[in-house]
Design a protein around this motif. Structure first.
Motif, PDB file in Angstrom:
ATOM      1  N   VAL A 218      42.490  71.145  72.984  1.00  0.00           N
ATOM      2  CA  VAL A 218      43.788  70.462  72.940  1.00  0.00           C
ATOM      3  C   VAL A 218      43.536  69.074  72.371  1.00  0.00           C
ATOM      4  CG1 VAL A 218      45.763  69.640  74.250  1.00  0.00           C
ATOM      5  CG2 VAL A 218      44.649  71.771  74.915  1.00  0.00           C
ATOM      6  N   ARG A 219      44.084  68.788  71.194  1.00  0.00           N
ATOM      7  CA  ARG A 219      43.869  67.506  70.528  1.00  0.00           C
ATOM      8  C   ARG A 219      45.155  66.685  70.582  1.00  0.00           C
ATOM      9  NH1 ARG A 219      40.914  71.004  67.293  1.00  0.00           N
ATOM     10  NH2 ARG A 219      42.688  71.387  65.931  1.00  0.00           N
ATOM     11  N   LEU A 220      45.000  65.439  71.025  1.00  0.00           N
ATOM     12  CA  LEU A 220      46.131  64.531  71.163  1.00  0.00           C
ATOM     13  C   LEU A 220      46.110  63.506  70.036  1.00  0.00           C
ATOM     14  CD1 LEU A 220      45.869  63.841  75.002  1.00  0.00           C
ATOM     15  CD2 LEU A 220      47.241  65.572  73.864  1.00  0.00           C
ATOM     16  N   PRO A 221      47.256  62.931  69.682  1.00  0.00           N
ATOM     17  CA  PRO A 221      47.263  61.843  68.689  1.00  0.00           C
ATOM     18  C   PRO A 221      46.456  60.642  69.173  1.00  0.00           C
ATOM     19  CG  PRO A 221      49.472  62.723  69.028  1.00  0.00           C
ATOM     20  CD  PRO A 221      48.606  63.345  70.081  1.00  0.00           C
ATOM     21  N   VAL A 222      45.946  59.850  68.214  1.00  0.00           N
ATOM     22  CA  VAL A 222      45.098  58.713  68.561  1.00  0.00           C
ATOM     23  C   VAL A 222      45.870  57.694  69.393  1.00  0.00           C
ATOM     24  CG1 VAL A 222      43.678  56.856  67.625  1.00  0.00           C
ATOM     25  CG2 VAL A 222      43.735  59.080  66.473  1.00  0.00           C
ATOM     26  N   GLN A 223      47.125  57.420  69.038  1.00  0.00           N
ATOM     27  CA  GLN A 223      47.917  56.454  69.794  1.00  0.00           C
ATOM     28  C   GLN A 223      48.118  56.906  71.231  1.00  0.00           C
ATOM     29  OE1 GLN A 223      48.706  57.803  66.951  1.00  0.00           O
ATOM     30  NE2 GLN A 223      48.851  56.176  65.420  1.00  0.00           N
ATOM     31  N   LEU A 224      48.351  58.208  71.404  1.00  0.00           N
ATOM     32  CA  LEU A 224      48.530  58.722  72.762  1.00  0.00           C
ATOM     33  C   LEU A 224      47.233  58.665  73.551  1.00  0.00           C
ATOM     34  CD1 LEU A 224      50.407  60.027  74.804  1.00  0.00           C
ATOM     35  CD2 LEU A 224      49.845  62.257  73.816  1.00  0.00           C
ATOM     36  N   GLN A 225      46.109  58.907  72.889  1.00  0.00           N
ATOM     37  CA  GLN A 225      44.828  58.800  73.576  1.00  0.00           C
ATOM     38  C   GLN A 225      44.576  57.372  74.061  1.00  0.00           C
ATOM     39  OE1 GLN A 225      41.690  60.314  71.091  1.00  0.00           O
ATOM     40  NE2 GLN A 225      42.643  62.309  70.823  1.00  0.00           N
ATOM     41  N   ARG A 226      44.900  56.379  73.230  1.00  0.00           N
ATOM     42  CA  ARG A 226      44.713  54.991  73.646  1.00  0.00           C
ATOM     43  C   ARG A 226      45.628  54.646  74.811  1.00  0.00           C
ATOM     44  NH1 ARG A 226      44.626  52.163  67.606  1.00  0.00           N
ATOM     45  NH2 ARG A 226      42.608  53.056  66.930  1.00  0.00           N
ATOM     46  N   ALA A 227      46.872  55.101  74.748  1.00  0.00           N
ATOM     47  CA  ALA A 227      47.803  54.810  75.838  1.00  0.00           C
ATOM     48  C   ALA A 227      47.347  55.443  77.148  1.00  0.00           C
ATOM     49  CB  ALA A 227      49.198  55.306  75.471  1.00  0.00           C
ATOM     50  N   MET A 228      46.878  56.690  77.066  1.00  0.00           N
ATOM     51  CA  MET A 228      46.399  57.357  78.276  1.00  0.00           C
ATOM     52  C   MET A 228      45.135  56.696  78.803  1.00  0.00           C
ATOM     53  SD  MET A 228      47.069  61.357  77.306  1.00  0.00           S
ATOM     54  CE  MET A 228      46.440  61.906  78.883  1.00  0.00           C
ATOM     55  N   ALA A 229      44.259  56.234  77.895  1.00  0.00           N
ATOM     56  CA  ALA A 229      43.044  55.547  78.342  1.00  0.00           C
ATOM     57  C   ALA A 229      43.387  54.229  79.034  1.00  0.00           C
ATOM     58  CB  ALA A 229      42.125  55.299  77.155  1.00  0.00           C
ATOM     59  N   ALA A 230      44.352  53.464  78.462  1.00  0.00           N
ATOM     60  CA  ALA A 230      44.760  52.207  79.095  1.00  0.00           C
ATOM     61  C   ALA A 230      45.389  52.460  80.458  1.00  0.00           C
ATOM     62  CB  ALA A 230      45.738  51.466  78.185  1.00  0.00           C
TER      63      ALA A 230
END
Length: 329
Positions: A218-230
């Motif tokens: 399951v691959r997520l968009p880069v912006q969503l990955q950053r938001a989830m990491a924050a």
């Protein structure tokens, strides 16, 4: 197939019993059914006719005249993992798929198609899916399937493997479209089971059995990955602060209880002080600081000062001089 006066008709999804009073299985079998390993179309299939029987007769004559050279061309070998579906003048040969082993085919009137019965594995291409909570993700999966009925897989569908692949991609989008992002990331086993059930029900009419489906990535968009990491980092920091505060609270409570125990015996405080000095000297420090309690100085400084801080005794005053008179006056 006759059993207790009734004819059994093998349908796409199972078997249906026909009354023995019917003229034959073909009279009441719907289109697309398999009866005696033959596909029933919209109308009654025409028999071979006189031309067909003549062609078969000449085929037998050709085999006899060219024997034993004809054995090299008319005998086919079917592998253990294969089944051969034989057509005679365009119609299925009674008896179902043949093999494994040696099979004999008449020249000019019979053709065959080998079907692989082994388990086939293929990757579903990454699908851009819009989840239930409006998040775009790319998901790919792995599907394991095999052909369980060679006759149906040849007669009921043009290309069983290609159809199964396309259906798997469509089913993946349909199933994941009803899930939220959290469910896609945490409920992969449940999603795989739903996909397997849906695929197995749809491919049963093609003679294909879906054995297993696995969601691979399951691959997520880069912006969503950053938001989830924050978000995860902030959650962990808040949790760490709460844990540290609870630790300080427990430590202060323990120190309070320890001070109450030490206050009951003055010697305990001195022993604790000596233990602290011993711990400091064990580390080979060149400088040791001795803490001097203020309570020891209170007994010395209190007689020298009054309530207002005035000096009551002058240091260096002669015993015989008057109060406040400097020496030698």
């Amino acid at each position: 197939m006759a059993a207790n006066g009734k004819n059994l008709v093998a349908m796409e999804g199972g078997k249906t019993e026909l009354d023995g009073s019917a003229k034959g299985p073909r009279a009441r079998a719907p289109p697309g059914s398999i009866v005696n390993d033959q596909v029933i179309g919209a109308g009654e299939p025409a028999p071979m006719g006189l031309c067909g029987y003549v062609l078969m007769f000449f085929s037998y004559i050709l085999v006899v005249l060219t024997f034993p050279i004809s054995l090299c061309f008319f005998i086919k070998v079917v592998q253990e993992y294969e089944r051969a579906v034989i057509f005679r003048l365009g119609q299925l040969v009674p008896g179902g798929a043949k093999g494994p082993g040696l099979i004999f085919m008449l020249p000019c009137v019979e053709t065959h198609r080998n079907v692989d019965m082994r388990t086939v594995t293929f990757d579903v291409p990454p699908q851009e899916i819009l989840s239930k909570d409006s998040v775009t993700v790319a998901v790919d999966a792995v599907v394991y399937y095999r052909v369980q009925n060679a006759t149906i897989s040849v007669t009921n569908v043009e290309n069983a493997q290609r159809s199964t692949r396309l259906l798997a991609a469509t089913t993946l989008r349909n199933v994941l479209g009803t899930k939220t992002l959290g469910e896609i990331l945490t409920e992969r086993e449940n999603i795989s089971h739903q996909m397997q059930t849906a695929l197995d029900d749809a491919t049963d009419a093609w003679g294909v059995k879906v054995e297993r489906v696995e969601v691979k990535d399951v691959r997520l968009p880069v912006q969503l990955q950053r938001a989830m990491a924050a978000e995860a980092e902030a959650t962990r920091e808040a949790r760490a602060k709460v844990i540290a505060a609870e630790g300080e609270k427990n430590a202060s409570r323990a120190l309070k209880e320890a001070s109450e125990v030490i206050s009951e015996s003055p010697a305990a405080l001195q022993l604790r002080y000596l233990q602290t000095l011993n711990a400091i000297s064990a580390e080979k420090n060149s400088t040791i600081i001795f803490p001097l309690p203020v309570d020891l100085l209170r007994g010395i400084l209190t007689p020298a000062y009054g309530p207002s801080g005035a000096v009551h005794m002058n240091v260096g005053q002669n015993p015989g001089s008057q109060a406040g008179t400097p020496p030698g006056v």
